[in-house]
Design a protein around this motif. Structure first.
Motif, short mmCIF file in Angstrom:
data_model
loop_
_atom_site.label_atom_id
_atom_site.label_comp_id
_atom_site.label_asym_id
_atom_site.label_seq_id
_atom_site.Cartn_x
_atom_site.Cartn_y
_atom_site.Cartn_z
N GLU A 133 1.71 10.63 6.11
CA GLU A 133 1.63 11.83 5.27
C GLU A 133 0.42 11.79 4.35
O GLU A 133 0.37 12.48 3.33
N GLY A 134 -0.56 11.01 4.76
CA GLY A 134 -1.72 10.82 3.91
C GLY A 134 -2.57 12.07 3.76
O GLY A 134 -2.50 13.01 4.55
N THR A 135 -3.37 12.05 2.72
CA THR A 135 -4.24 13.18 2.39
C THR A 135 -5.58 13.05 3.11
O THR A 135 -6.14 11.96 3.19
N ILE A 136 -6.07 14.19 3.61
CA ILE A 136 -7.38 14.19 4.26
C ILE A 136 -8.29 15.15 3.52
O ILE A 136 -7.94 16.32 3.32
N ILE A 137 -9.42 14.66 3.08
CA ILE A 137 -10.42 15.54 2.48
C ILE A 137 -11.59 15.59 3.46
O ILE A 137 -12.12 14.55 3.85
N VAL A 138 -11.94 16.79 3.89
CA VAL A 138 -13.06 16.88 4.83
C VAL A 138 -14.18 17.72 4.23
O VAL A 138 -13.94 18.61 3.40
N SER A 151 0.81 -1.20 0.00
CA SER A 151 0.00 0.00 0.00
C SER A 151 0.85 1.26 0.00
O SER A 151 0.34 2.35 -0.15
N ASP A 152 2.16 1.10 0.18
CA ASP A 152 2.96 2.32 0.11
C ASP A 152 3.23 2.65 -1.34
O ASP A 152 2.97 1.86 -2.24
N LEU A 153 3.74 3.83 -1.55
CA LEU A 153 3.83 4.29 -2.93
C LEU A 153 5.17 3.93 -3.56
O LEU A 153 5.75 4.70 -4.30
N VAL A 154 5.65 2.75 -3.26
CA VAL A 154 6.91 2.30 -3.86
C VAL A 154 6.69 2.14 -5.36
O VAL A 154 5.65 1.69 -5.81
N GLN A 157 -3.96 5.95 2.00
CA GLN A 157 -3.25 7.19 1.68
C GLN A 157 -4.19 8.38 1.68
O GLN A 157 -3.76 9.51 1.80
N VAL A 158 -5.47 8.08 1.49
CA VAL A 158 -6.45 9.15 1.42
C VAL A 158 -7.62 8.82 2.34
O VAL A 158 -8.12 7.70 2.33
N LEU A 159 -8.00 9.82 3.13
CA LEU A 159 -9.19 9.66 3.96
C LEU A 159 -10.19 10.74 3.58
O LEU A 159 -9.86 11.92 3.60
N VAL A 160 -11.38 10.29 3.20
CA VAL A 160 -12.46 11.24 2.95
C VAL A 160 -13.35 11.21 4.19
O VAL A 160 -13.96 10.18 4.48
N ALA A 161 -13.37 12.31 4.94
CA ALA A 161 -14.12 12.35 6.20
C ALA A 161 -15.26 13.34 6.07
O ALA A 161 -15.05 14.53 5.88
N MET A 162 -16.47 12.82 6.18
CA MET A 162 -17.64 13.67 5.97
C MET A 162 -17.99 14.49 7.20
O MET A 162 -18.79 15.41 7.11
N ASN A 163 -17.44 14.15 8.37
CA ASN A 163 -17.71 14.94 9.57
C ASN A 163 -16.58 14.76 10.57
O ASN A 163 -15.70 13.91 10.37
N PRO A 164 -16.58 15.52 11.66
CA PRO A 164 -15.47 15.43 12.63
C PRO A 164 -15.34 14.03 13.25
O PRO A 164 -14.22 13.56 13.46
N ALA A 165 -16.48 13.37 13.52
CA ALA A 165 -16.40 12.03 14.12
C ALA A 165 -15.70 11.05 13.18
O ALA A 165 -14.88 10.23 13.61
N ALA A 166 -16.00 11.17 11.90
CA ALA A 166 -15.37 10.29 10.92
C ALA A 166 -13.86 10.54 10.87
O ALA A 166 -13.06 9.61 10.73
N LEU A 167 -13.48 11.79 11.01
CA LEU A 167 -12.05 12.12 11.02
C LEU A 167 -11.39 11.52 12.24
O LEU A 167 -10.36 10.85 12.15
N LYS A 168 -12.03 11.74 13.38
CA LYS A 168 -11.42 11.28 14.63
C LYS A 168 -11.28 9.77 14.67
O LYS A 168 -10.25 9.24 15.09
N ALA A 169 -12.32 9.07 14.22
CA ALA A 169 -12.31 7.61 14.30
C ALA A 169 -11.30 6.99 13.35
O ALA A 169 -10.78 5.91 13.59
N ASN A 170 -11.01 7.67 12.24
CA ASN A 170 -10.20 7.05 11.20
C ASN A 170 -8.78 7.59 11.08
O ASN A 170 -7.94 6.98 10.43
#
Lengths: 350, 625
Positions: free
Chosen positions: B116-121, B2-5, B96-109
């Motif tokens: 260094e993954g990307t977060i889309i909120v 899963s790493d970007l080798v 590598q990417v987390l799409v979090a629709m709300n704060p709870a989703a961000l916190k849990a995941n």
């Protein structure tokens, strides 16, 4: 499924249904009488022997299949209706009999009994009710009368008992009947009617446990009193009972009452039995009757036609087959987003 | 994995404003409230990628509550998908990417995300009440707590509302339900996926509600175009097609595969399929799938309880059907009594246990491998039980057919151990030609000459399968002790011991009918990693990594747990050490230890979640330095 050869059944006799196993109930047990009637009735039904299956759970009554020279399963405590249901779903052409008791059917297997009745699975359930646990040597059962003193209730039971016919009617039973082990003619008639009914037939058989509860059914078996304490149900007939045919059942508002014929009361005033009534109210009212104030009704309480479970199940199989055509695995596998990979596809696999 | 080798920039392919980087594997996790449609979003991303020719592997993770209180940690539903240009076996250790629709989703995941993954909120949902519900004192998007991550705050709710503004006939609430497709459109742009597959799905799904179809399609496109026109998304990735065996493919989950396998086994044998079951997570989907296949002469029976389901299956098996029940661990507890009757009656049937976290009700939607010893031994008396375990979602198809083949061969119930992870995760499946699949030969005895219900086949020790309705073969079977051959009730000491031994021998002889244990890697060496069931992907990936690093490590994944493959003892003896990795406290390890007197090292995880590749690799590296 294999094709079975339909053999003439007219030639079958009681002996054809007797298995080679030695019957091991206690001498004098009511089960002997029921077994004898069953073996007598079956040849009269015109059903080939190989199409008959007896399934039981655990308890004295549940030894029944071993003594019948038919197909049979002696299963586990309370679960016979579940096996019968599965078998009826895949083999609706069979005549399936479940033999159970008050403990097996109403205690450990109570749930299965209810749901089998509600589904109207095309099977016949014979519940031998002796109001006691016999095989485990004399504890009270769910049909034991309140206050009954047994090994496990030395001060008398503190439990309300089940009325098995009320339970069966409450579970939407389409055929509900009662018979008595020693009233052989009437028992044979009820068994025959149960066999003929399409859907779940529920028959409570008042059965005497000679060892642990020998006098339970005296009031319906003793020649001296039985005519005064039982009511033989006959469709279309007014409800008359008594040694001298001089007592009847009349409805007073929502309550039944016992009346003496004569002195202004005639047959026209009496309740008339209707076993085919769609509404189960009359059957339920009858199921509540019994000692000390009423005679115990015996016979067919309710017999109504409704689609059976396997009819409905096979109906849906046919309906979906008609809509979609006979199942084709090739098509089934492709009922999803599919993609094709050709020989020349690019990539950097490893 | 899963790493970007192996990132290969591919010059000349960039659109005007952005960099399109070619990567071989990427893992994305979609997370939101359980009512936000995250499972659907993840599934659509997976389908689009599969159709583009990527390998895919998914892991849904949802709460047991259908609608836990909105915005709380308990209500967070997630779906992780890994897409790759080569064979992958897991949904990836860390997205590598987390799409979090709300704060709870961000916190849990957040703890699972790559450093260094990307977060889309969806920044619209990061309101003070929502932050409070998730337990945040301040807004993590605005304070410095997400340092190291690339955080992209998108006002998804507002943008979605704007895009759907002029659609008539929909309430604002209905429009807001399209937010997940806005987010999906955005990820489609980021990973250069075409919208076609999802647009087609929308049209079909909402055929009768054109305004809903329009809204979803527009939200999807709006998300895509937002990516295209926003500077925040200058960096895009592309995962090329992989090279796979030519053929026609689809994606399927373990539960779908199980249902297809069962119906295939019955059809190929020309038998009715009877499925008796009581709804239970995570097995219910098998019932749903089969209930929709009635035109294959499938008869589904939703029983009043687990016990009745098992009883009905025995009745149906007595009647000659291919009879199956499906459940999870708590259901097996209830079925044990009837499973034991099935052993005593010696009738063929299949019992599927889609394992979940236990004991008791445990973790209904989470995965675990804790029922192995239960199905092996959890019945009174000597009650031998064949046990199979598929190792991947598509393998459920194969093992469902295998289960019936063995059940019919031995006239005995067979257990298939799936689990919540296999049941719900998905992978591509090369669609087979049903005609090329093994047909199970069924013989129902009709000859009365010399018949007894427990007369046995000399080779397999199976008793005859006689259908009620067959003249001259009337017989009684039961749960009481009995004499062999005649089946007559017997309490004779010798009869009893003989019966116990012959049933054990019958099951043991199935070893003659199953394949030998294959090994991946060197034939002998320093370490053999052994697993069973859904741990296959993580173990295989870790072993491949260790092999790439020059280590002498092999992998044996046991799909036949009882009886074991006949060469298994010999296989274990060829390696200096054996590591057993399983999601329990050592149940397979115990069986191997007892059976082969082989000391093994254990790696155990009982967290309701699958192994990560790194966890297994770490253990391998501890053992083989």
């Amino acid at each position: 499924m294999t094709d079975t050869v339909q053999r003439p059944t007219a030639s079958l006799t009681r002996k054809d249904f007797v298995s080679n196993q030695e019957v091991r109930w206690c001498p004098g047990c009511g089960d002997y009488s029921i077994l004898a009637q069953m073996q007598k009735v079956l040849p009269e039904l015109g059903i080939p022997r190989e199409k008959i299956v007896f399934i039981s759970g655990i308890g004295c009554s549940s030894r029944f299949p071993y003594y019948m020279n038919t197909y049979g399963i002696h299963s586990i405590h309370g679960r016979a209706p579940t096996l019968a249901t599965g078998l009826a779903c895949v083999h609706p052409d069979l005549s399936i009999w479940v033999v159970t008791g008050d403990g097996d059917g109403l205690s450990i297997g109570g749930n299965h009994l209810l749901h089998c009745l509600r589904r109207n699975v095309d099977i016949n359930i014979l519940l031998f009710n002796n109001r006691i646990y016999g095989l485990t040597k004399g504890q009270y059962s769910p049909t034991s009368r309140p206050g009954h003193k047994t090994k496990s209730s030395p001060m008398g039971t503190i439990e309300q008992s089940f009325n098995s016919l009320s339970v069966a009617l409450g579970a939407e039973g389409t055929f509900v009947a009662r018979a008595v082990d020693v009233h052989t003619k009437q028992l044979a008639y009820v068994l025959k009617r149960a066999a003929e009914h399409k859907g779940t037939s529920f028959v409570e058989i008042c059965q005497t446990c000679i060892v642990f509860n020998p006098h339970e059914w005296d009031y319906v078996t003793d020649a001296d009193v039985k005519d005064d304490s039982t009511l033989m149900l006959e469709h279309g007939q007014p409800m008359i009972f008594g040694k001298n045919h001089d007592k009847g059942i009349r409805l007073n508002g929502l309550k039944p009452e016992v009346v003496s014929l004569g002195s202004g009361v005639t047959e026209a005033n009496l309740l008339v039995h209707d076993e085919f009534a769609e509404d189960p109210t009359l059957a339920h009212l009858l199921s509540r009757m019994g000692p000390p104030n009423f005679p115990t009704p015996v016979g067919i309480f309710r017999c109504v036609e409704k689609p059976t479970y396997s009819e409905l199940m096979l109906g849906q199989v046919e309906e979906m087959t008609r809509q979609r055509g006979a199942g084709d695995l090739v098509k089934l596998y492709r009922q999803a987003d599919i993609w094709v990979v050709n020989e020349a596809s690019e990539g950097n696999g490893r | 994995m899963s790493d970007l080798v192996g990132v290969v920039p591919s010059p000349g392919k960039q659109p005007v404003d952005s960099i399109l980087e070619e990567v071989d594997t990427v893992a994305v996790r979609f997370a939101g409230d359980s009512g936000d449609g995250m499972q659907l979003t993840g599934t659509q991303f997976t389908n689009a990628s599969a159709v583009l020719g990527n390998d895919v592997s998914t892991l849904p993770d949802f709460p047991a509550e259908i609608r836990a209180p909105a915005g709380t940690l308990a209500g967070v539903s997630g779906f992780q998908v890994s897409i790759s240009s080569h064979d992958i076996y897991t949904p990836g250790d860390a997205p590598q990417v987390l799409v979090a629709m709300n704060p709870a989703a961000l916190k849990a995941n957040l703890p699972d995300l790559e450093p260094e993954g990307t977060i889309i909120v969806n920044s619209d949902n990061f309101t003070p009440p929502n932050l409070k519900k998730a337990g945040y004192d301040s807004n993590p998007v605005e304070d410095d707590s997400l340092r190291g991550h690339q955080v992209i705050a998108v006002p998804i709710s507002t943008l979605n509302r704007n895009a759907l503004e002029d659609i008539e006939g929909l309430s604002n609430k209905e429009k807001d339900r399209c937010q997940n497709f806005f987010a999906l459109g955005l990820t489609f742009w980021m990973y250069d996926r075409t919208l076609d597959t999802t647009l087609k799905w929308i049209q079909e799904k909402f055929e009768r509600r054109p305004e809903v179809a329009e809204a979803n399609a527009r939200a999807l496109k709006a998300g895509y175009h937002y990516g295209e026109t926003t500077e925040a998304f200058r960096h895009r990735c592309r995962v090329p097609r992989m090279t796979v065996q030519p053929g026609t493919y689809r994606k399927l989950t373990g539960n779908e595969a199980m249902a297809l396998g069962l119906v295939t086994a019955a059809r190929r044998a020309g038998q009715t399929l009877f499925y008796g079951s009581y709804p239970i997570t995570p097995a219910s989907d098998i019932l749903h799938e089969l209930a929709a296949m009635k035109n294959f002469d499938v008869r589904t029976f939703q029983a009043e309880d687990e016990i009745a389901a098992m009883g009905a299956v025995i009745g149906a098996a007595f009647g000659g059907a291919f009879a199956v029940t499906g459940t999870s661990g708590p259901g097996i507890c209830l079925k044990s009594e009837a499973m034991n009757l099935a052993v005593a009656l010696e009738l063929p049937m299949v019992i599927i246990d889609v394992q979940r976290g236990g004991p008791s009700t445990g973790l209904p939607t989470k995965t675990e491998q804790t029922d192995l010893l239960q199905v092996m031994f959890g019945r009174n008396g000597e009650s031998p039980m064949p046990v199979l375990a598929p190792c991947a979602p598509a393998d459920c198809f194969t093992m469902a057919i295998e289960a019936f083949r063995l059940a019919v061969r031995a006239m005995h119930p067979v257990v298939v151990l799936s689990d919540g992870y296999l049941a719900n995760s998905s992978e591509p499946w090369r669609i087979p030609d049903p005609e090329e699949l093994p047909a199970i030969e069924v013989r129902h005895r009709t000859d009365p000459e010399g018949f007894f219900p427990y007369i046995r086949d000399e080779e397999t020790l199976a008793r005859p399968w006689v259908l009620p309705g067959t003249p001259g073969l009337e017989h009684r079977i039961g749960g009481l002790g009995k004499q062999d051959v005649t089946g007559y009730v017997s309490y004779d000491p010798q009869d009893h011991e003989h019966m116990v031994k012959i049933q054990a021998e019958k099951v043991a002889r199935l070893a003659n009918a199953i394949p030998e244990q294959p090994v991946f890697g060197p034939e002998k060496g320093d370490l053999l990693v052994v697993g069973w069931g859904s741990t296959f992907g993580a173990i295989r990936s870790a072993v491949m990594d260790a092999q790439s690093a020059g280590k002498s490590v092999a992998h044996a994944h046991i799909r036949y747990l009882n009886p074991f493959p006949r060469n298994l003892g010999e296989v274990l003896s060829r390696y200096r050490q054996v590591l057993v990795a399983e999601m329990n406290l050592g149940q397979l390890a115990m069986l191997l230890n007892v059976r082969y007197a082989r000391r093994v090292t254990q790696l155990n995880k009982v967290q309701g979640r699958p192994f990560k590749i790194a966890e297994i690799l770490r253990k391998i590296n501890e053992i083989v330095r």
